[in-house]
Enzyme design. Structure first.
Site, PDB file in Angstrom:
ATOM      1  N   CYS A 168       5.446  11.844 -10.922  1.00  0.00           N
ATOM      2  CA  CYS A 168       5.601  10.681 -10.033  1.00  0.00           C
ATOM      3  C   CYS A 168       4.284   9.899 -10.066  1.00  0.00           C
ATOM      4  CB  CYS A 168       6.019  11.093  -8.620  1.00  0.00           C
ATOM      5  SG  CYS A 168       4.762  11.967  -7.664  1.00  0.00           S
ATOM      6  N   ARG A 226       6.895  13.334  -4.527  1.00  0.00           N
ATOM      7  CA  ARG A 226       8.115  13.608  -5.278  1.00  0.00           C
ATOM      8  C   ARG A 226       7.950  14.667  -6.362  1.00  0.00           C
ATOM      9  NH1 ARG A 226       9.101   7.416  -6.536  1.00  0.00           N
ATOM     10  NH2 ARG A 226       6.836   7.546  -6.461  1.00  0.00           N
ATOM     11  N   ASP A 234      10.466   6.370  -3.321  1.00  0.00           N
ATOM     12  CA  ASP A 234       9.177   6.841  -2.825  1.00  0.00           C
ATOM     13  C   ASP A 234       9.194   6.789  -1.298  1.00  0.00           C
ATOM     14  OD1 ASP A 234       6.549   7.434  -2.269  1.00  0.00           O
ATOM     15  OD2 ASP A 234       5.712   5.874  -3.567  1.00  0.00           O
TER      16      ASP A 234
END
Length: 181
Positions: free
Chosen positions: A16, A22, A144
């Protein structure tokens, strides 16, 4: 430099931006899925980021809380790091959280010499059974949660978990292919 574990036969990298939300969550989820499937001794799972902004930081507290709330057990040992082009040949499978992350990883892989192994690069949600079959990469990003509240982190974990069974099956198939080769 540590020697590679000879038992490891497949290497997976989750990616990420800052490597604090993430991608470390994805690594935790995938490791548990592989452990349940009995494949954890054969598969290395790591995570990294495309940006230096969080380098050296631990997993975001909100991510850790969301993972714990979803039943994952601490400790979540993690230190954010940036993926370097020089390590791209080390990975068999790279799982990006967004199309932008995938593009950055593809650029790094494209810089590898032709005679060096190149990883497969997919979006994490490519393996999500709830994703539309005809979805293109632009529709497969993992949102996100960084600028949102705790509920966004909880949703992120719940949505990301859907991909784990398919990923485990995919990795199992790759291991079988390697055995037959």
């Amino acid at each position: 430099m540590t020697q590679p574990d000879p038992a490891i036969r497949y290497r997976v990298l989750t990616v990420c931006t800052g490597n604090v939300c993430r991608s470390p969550a994805a690594a935790v989820m995938l490791r548990r899925g592989l452990r349940i499937a009995g494949l954890d001794a054969l598969v290395e799972v790591a995570s990294g980021g495309t940006s230096w902004e969080s380098h050296g930081n631990p997993m975001d507290d909100r991510t850790a809380a969301a993972l714990e709330h979803a039943g994952y057990e601490r400790p979540f040992e993690h230190t954010a790091r940036v993926i370097h082009q020089s390590e791209m040949s080390r990975w068999d499978l790279v799982l990006a959280m967004t199309p932008e992350h995938a593009a950055a990883m593809r650029r790094k892989a494209d810089e590898l010499p032709a005679d060096v192994p190149h990883p497969e690069i997919f979006l994490w949600r490519h393996f999500d059974p709830a994703a539309p079959a005809d979805a293109d990469e632009a529709d497969l990003g993992v949102k996100d949660p960084w600028y949102s509240g705790q509920k966004a982190f909880e949703r992120m974990v719940l949505h990301m978990e859907r991909s784990v069974p398919s990923l485990v099956m995919y990795i199992r198939a790759r291991l079988r292919e390697a055995d037959g080769a």
